[in-house]
Structure formats: structure tokens, C-alpha cells
Design an enzyme around this catalytic site. Structure first.
Site, PDB file in Angstrom:
ATOM      1  N   ASN A 298      26.512 -15.681   8.636  1.00  0.00           N
ATOM      2  CA  ASN A 298      26.278 -14.281   9.121  1.00  0.00           C
ATOM      3  C   ASN A 298      25.403 -14.031  10.147  1.00  0.00           C
ATOM      4  O   ASN A 298      24.729 -13.181  10.206  1.00  0.00           O
ATOM      5  CB  ASN A 298      26.169 -12.981   7.792  1.00  0.00           C
TER       6      ASN A 298
ATOM      7  N   LYS B 224      39.942 -11.629   9.624  1.00  0.00           N
ATOM      8  CA  LYS B 224      39.636 -10.241   8.779  1.00  0.00           C
ATOM      9  C   LYS B 224      40.281  -9.256   9.254  1.00  0.00           C
ATOM     10  O   LYS B 224      39.968  -8.661  10.423  1.00  0.00           O
ATOM     11  CB  LYS B 224      38.315 -10.053   8.626  1.00  0.00           C
TER      12      LYS B 224
ATOM     13  N   SER C 259      33.345 -16.667  -2.327  1.00  0.00           N
ATOM     14  CA  SER C 259      32.212 -16.505  -1.336  1.00  0.00           C
ATOM     15  C   SER C 259      31.033 -16.238  -2.430  1.00  0.00           C
ATOM     16  O   SER C 259      31.088 -15.050  -3.008  1.00  0.00           O
ATOM     17  CB  SER C 259      32.483 -15.427  -0.572  1.00  0.00           C
TER      18      SER C 259
ATOM     19  N   ASP D  50      33.731 -15.885  12.639  1.00  0.00           N
ATOM     20  CA  ASP D  50      33.932 -14.798  11.648  1.00  0.00           C
ATOM     21  C   ASP D  50      33.684 -13.475  12.905  1.00  0.00           C
ATOM     22  O   ASP D  50      34.475 -13.048  13.361  1.00  0.00           O
ATOM     23  CB  ASP D  50      33.211 -14.439  10.529  1.00  0.00           C
TER      24      ASP D  50
ATOM     25  N   GLY E 259      37.339 -11.891   3.715  1.00  0.00           N
ATOM     26  CA  GLY E 259      37.310 -10.558   2.859  1.00  0.00           C
ATOM     27  C   GLY E 259      36.141  -9.932   3.200  1.00  0.00           C
ATOM     28  O   GLY E 259      35.206 -10.137   3.814  1.00  0.00           O
TER      29      GLY E 259
ATOM     30  N   GLU F 213      30.268 -21.428   8.936  1.00  0.00           N
ATOM     31  CA  GLU F 213      30.757 -19.967   9.549  1.00  0.00           C
ATOM     32  C   GLU F 213      29.585 -19.146  10.195  1.00  0.00           C
ATOM     33  O   GLU F 213      28.589 -18.883   9.725  1.00  0.00           O
ATOM     34  CB  GLU F 213      31.476 -19.035   8.330  1.00  0.00           C
TER      35      GLU F 213
ATOM     36  N   ASP G 188      28.293 -20.150   5.001  1.00  0.00           N
ATOM     37  CA  ASP G 188      28.578 -18.928   6.105  1.00  0.00           C
ATOM     38  C   ASP G 188      27.075 -18.206   6.190  1.00  0.00           C
ATOM     39  O   ASP G 188      26.302 -18.003   5.183  1.00  0.00           O
ATOM     40  CB  ASP G 188      29.370 -17.972   5.373  1.00  0.00           C
TER      41      ASP G 188
ATOM     42  N   LYS H 153      32.314 -21.218  -1.032  1.00  0.00           N
ATOM     43  CA  LYS H 153      31.622 -20.738   0.315  1.00  0.00           C
ATOM     44  C   LYS H 153      30.139 -20.135  -0.224  1.00  0.00           C
ATOM     45  O   LYS H 153      29.988 -19.493  -0.957  1.00  0.00           O
ATOM     46  CB  LYS H 153      32.433 -19.661   0.963  1.00  0.00           C
ATOM     47  N   LEU H 154      29.387 -21.067   0.432  1.00  0.00           N
ATOM     48  CA  LEU H 154      27.997 -20.531   0.208  1.00  0.00           C
ATOM     49  C   LEU H 154      27.245 -19.764   1.152  1.00  0.00           C
ATOM     50  O   LEU H 154      27.362 -20.263   2.346  1.00  0.00           O
ATOM     51  CB  LEU H 154      26.993 -21.875  -0.121  1.00  0.00           C
ATOM     52  N   LYS H 155      26.727 -18.566   0.785  1.00  0.00           N
ATOM     53  CA  LYS H 155      26.132 -17.801   1.839  1.00  0.00           C
ATOM     54  C   LYS H 155      24.520 -18.456   2.168  1.00  0.00           C
ATOM     55  O   LYS H 155      24.071 -18.983   1.014  1.00  0.00           O
ATOM     56  CB  LYS H 155      25.756 -16.505   1.328  1.00  0.00           C
TER      57      LYS H 155
HETATM   58  O1  OSB Z   1      30.886 -12.840   6.085  1.00  0.00           O
HETATM   59  O2  OSB Z   1      32.704 -13.359   5.165  1.00  0.00           O
HETATM   60  C1  OSB Z   1      31.785 -12.568   5.326  1.00  0.00           C
HETATM   61  C2  OSB Z   1      31.462  -9.949   2.525  1.00  0.00           C
HETATM   62  C3  OSB Z   1      31.082  -8.664   3.272  1.00  0.00           C
HETATM   63  C4  OSB Z   1      30.741  -8.842   4.456  1.00  0.00           C
HETATM   64  C5  OSB Z   1      30.924 -10.305   5.101  1.00  0.00           C
HETATM   65  C6  OSB Z   1      31.449 -10.997   4.357  1.00  0.00           C
HETATM   66  C7  OSB Z   1      31.620 -11.296   3.124  1.00  0.00           C
HETATM   67  C8  OSB Z   1      32.196 -12.261   2.236  1.00  0.00           C
HETATM   68  C9  OSB Z   1      32.739 -11.882   1.043  1.00  0.00           C
HETATM   69  O3  OSB Z   1      31.879 -13.367   2.367  1.00  0.00           O
HETATM   70  C10 OSB Z   1      34.239 -12.240   0.928  1.00  0.00           C
HETATM   71  C11 OSB Z   1      34.892 -11.565   0.004  1.00  0.00           C
HETATM   72  O4  OSB Z   1      35.180 -12.209  -1.162  1.00  0.00           O
HETATM   73  O5  OSB Z   1      35.619 -10.614   0.269  1.00  0.00           O
HETATM   74 MG    MG Z   2      31.646 -14.553   7.246  1.00  0.00          MG
END
Ligand code: OSB
Ligand code: MG
Length: 374
Positions: A190, A262, A135, A238, A290, A213, A188, A161-163
Site C-alpha cells: 500500500n 478494483k 488479505s 493496485d 477488495g 503489490e 501488499d 496476502k500479507l500486508k
Molecule cells: O490494498 O488491497 C488493498 C482493504 C482496504 C483497502 C485496500 C486494500 C484492502 C485489502 C483487503 O487488502 C481486501 C479485501 O479483503 O477486501
Molecule cells: Mg492493495
């Protein structure tokens, strides 16, 4: 097993590089580790909550508080305590799934250590190694992002995976797709978008993302269903998937075609397994997400990632993607894969010196012997 007490420990590990998402920038991972002590064995669990309630309503101090005041005391006197009895005993307390998950995981770890069974075996793992993705946080510029992605691809990661967030979405996705070609790529958000952003998000469709995501709010399943109908990119949820029932609802509504599991977000590995099964029954692929876990959380996540329905690479990256020094023996990437631990329980334990060095607080919560026979 008879529980004598639970140690709740706060640790702080600096990240190798800041991790920026639509909800903030993390430079240090503050985590809670739970160690249950029973008459037969000890067990470990890691709480996924972060320092502030930005990913979900949970945060480290609240998790420590609810564990101390309510969750650990609720296990006193549970007859024949094992992991399957934890969630029913904690059910009266609303929410706090990550705190509950940490406690259930530690009990499951202790139980499996006594029986000499690995997490993978207990959950139904069918792989000895799992393919890994990474990520990638929001960076200050597109060139910086391309450098970061190049480094991860060189290291062997099989999926990127690109935020994303408003203002950092189509251009970074386009740049990565153009520079690196036919890699497995996903994004992703969020929860950073609104229903009214559907037309904008459709501009991601030409880039053949594996999935998008959690574009919308946690409680907006209908919005995700409407969005899914307007995009060719599959929606993955998620934050919205807090239980097996939520997964069943999301699938029934057409809100997602893929699910990120998760264990912390859903209250533990037993519920995570049920989500896996619900999704598999509907032909919905899942993958293990994660929360920047230390080796303690990562070990258990790798067992989950080895289930048959985990059909996409997970955010189960190697220790060195997160930390210079992990608190367990480091997990190393080999040909894009991590090995699923095979030892009893989660298969790892914290290295005492390292653990002490990163510990910022420790609390012992004694569990008085209950009145029930066990
Ligand atoms: O949205 O998946 C998520 C990390 C912290 C909180 C939310 C997310 C994430 C990640 C990183 O995307 C995942 C990892 O490498 O543990
Ligand atoms: Mg996520």
C-alpha cells in the site's frame, strides 16, 4: 429507464477482527450504499471509499457529498439512461472514481434486473465459482500472524496476502513461508516504500512470492519500473491503476507484470472490464481486489473475478472473514471458492432488518425529470 431518485445510505459494520495496513487500522467498515430508483427497477451499488482518505483521496463523507451535489443531479435528463451513459455524463467532474463507480453500478444493477441478466453474464464471466484468497493484516507479533494464517488456511483459502510495511516485511514473509511451505503467497505494501528501498525489497526475492503489490507511491510508475528491473518478484499495481489508460501505461513502462482490479478505484465495472481486456491483450494476468465490501459489493466483485483473464485468486473472501452478520445472505467458502451469483443484476439484495440495524444515515436525492425525451 427513468430515474426518480437515488438513496445514499451510510452503514457501519464492525469487522470480526481489526484490519491493520501500512495506512491505518480499521475496526469498523463504514460504507456508502447507493440505491437507484427507476420506473422499472431498483439497483444497488457500494462505494469502496473508507472513513478517511488513507488508501486514496476519497472518503465516505466526500463521496456522499459529491454524489448529492454533482453526480446524481448530472443524471437528470440523460436520455435513455443505462449504465453506458453514466460515465460520459459524470466525466466533467474530476476524480471521485469510487463515488462514480457506486452510482454506475447501481444503474447497471437496475438495468440488468429489468432485463433479467446477471452481472456475470453482462461482464463476460466464464466461471461459476472463483478461487479465493485472503488479505491478512499486520499483527502485533509473528506468532499472532502465524495463528491468523493457519486459521485462514484451515478455512480453505487458496492464497495468502500479507500486508507489509517498513519494519514488518522480510521477517513475517520468511516466517509464513517457513511454517506453511509451498502455499500461494504474496505481499501488499500500500505505497509504504520509497525508490531507495529497492535493495531492501530485494530481500523478499528468495521467498517465491506470487507478486509484490504497490510498493511505491500511486503516481510513481517510473519508480515501479526501476524497481521491477531490480527484483525477481513480480510487481503488481493496485493504487496506480486508476483507468484502462493507466494500465496500458504501466504495462508499456514495465512498471508491473500483474494488475489488481478494483472496480471502485477505476470508476466502475465497465472500466474494470476494459482494464481486464487491455491486460489480457498484453498477456498480463489480473485478479479482483477488495475494499472490505459488504455482500452488495462482494456480489458484483465475484462476477468480475469470473472473467477469463482473472488468472490469480482474488481478495474476494467469504462474508465471515469480515463480518459476523453481512447485510446480504452470507457468501460462504466451499473448497476455497465462492459461487458467482446467477440472479438478475448483482444477484443479491440487502436484508431489510439487517440493513436498518447498521444504517447510520440516509439521504434521498430526488432526480427531476429531464427535458430530453427518452
Ligand atoms: O490494498 O488491497 C488493498 C482493504 C482496504 C483497502 C485496500 C486494500 C484492502 C485489502 C483487503 O487488502 C481486501 C479485501 O479483503 O477486501
Ligand atoms: Mg492493495
Amino acid at each position: 429507464m427513468k430515474l426518480s431518485g437515488v438513496e445514499i445510505r451510510t452503514v457501519e459494520l464492525p469487522l470480526v477482527s481489526p484490519f491493520r495496513t501500512s495506512f491505518g487500522t480499521e475496526t469498523v467498515r463504514e460504507a456508502l450504499l447507493v440505491r437507484v430508483v427507476t420506473d422499472e427497477a431498483e439497483g444497488w451499488g457500494e462505494c469502496g471509499a473508507g472513513t478517511a482518505p488513507l488508501y486514496s483521496s476519497e472518503y465516505t463523507h466526500a463521496a456522499a457529498d459529491v454524489l448529492t451535489r454533482f453526480l446524481v443531479p448530472a443524471l437528470a435528463g440523460v436520455p435513455g439512461l443505462d449504465a453506458h451513459r453514466v460515465a460520459p455524463a459524470l466525466a466533467p467532474f474530476k476524480g471521485h472514481r469510487m463515488a462514480k463507480a457506486a452510482l454506475e453500478t447501481a444503474v447497471l444493477d437496475a438495468d440488468l434486473r429489468v432485463r433479467g441478466v446477471s452481472f456475470g453474464h453482462a461482464l463476460g464471466a466464464v466461471r461459476e465459482t472463483v478461487p479465493c484468497g485472503v488479505s491478512v493484516g499486520i499483527t502485533e507479533s509473528i506468532p499472532a500472524l502465524l495463528d491468523a494464517v493457519a486459521g485462514y488456511l484451515d478455512a480453505g483459502y487458496l492464497r495468502i496476502k500479507l500486508k507489509i510495511e517498513p519494519g514488518w516485511d522480510v521477517e513475517p514473509v520468511r516466517a509464513v513461508r517457513e511454517r506453511f511451505g509451498d502455499i500461494l503467497l504474496q505481499a501488499d505494501a500500500n505505497t509504504a516504500y520509497r525508490r531507495a528501498d529497492a535493495r531492501h525489497l530485494a530481500h523478499l526475492d528468495p521467498f517465491d512470492l506470487l507478486l509484490l503489490e504497490q510498493p511505491l507511491a500511486e503516481d510513481d510508475l517510473i519508480g515501479h519500473a526501476e524497481l521491477a528491473a531490480r527484483l525477481t518478484t513480480p510487481i503488481c499495481l493496485d493504487e496506480s491503476i486508476v483507468s484502462a489508460r493507466a494500465a496500458a501505461d504501466a504495462i508499456a513502462l514495465g512498471a508491473c507484470r500483474v494488475v489488481n482490479i478494483k472496480p471502485g478505484r477505476v470508476g466502475g465495472y465497465l472500466e474494470a472490464r476494459r482494464i481486464h481486456d487491455v491486460c489480457a491483450a498484453h498477456g498480463v494476468p489480473v485478479w479482483c481486489g477488495g475494499m472490505l465490501e459488504t455482500g452488495v459489493g462482494r456480489a458484483a466483485n465475484l462476477a468480475l473475478a469470473a472473467l477469463p483473464g482473472c488468472l490469480l485468486p482474488g481478495d474476494t473472501s467469504a462474508s465471515d472473514r469480515y463480518y459476523r452478520t453481512d447485510i446480504t445472505a452470507p457468501f460462504r467458502l466451499v473448497d476455497g471458492h465462492l459461487a458467482v451469483p446467477t440472479g438478475p443484476g448483482i444477484g443479491v439484495t440487502p436484508i431489510p432488518d439487517v440493513l436498518e440495524a447498521v444504517t447510520t444515515a440516509t439521504k434521498w436525492v430526488p432526480v427531476p425529470a429531464g427535458c430530453h425525451p427518452s
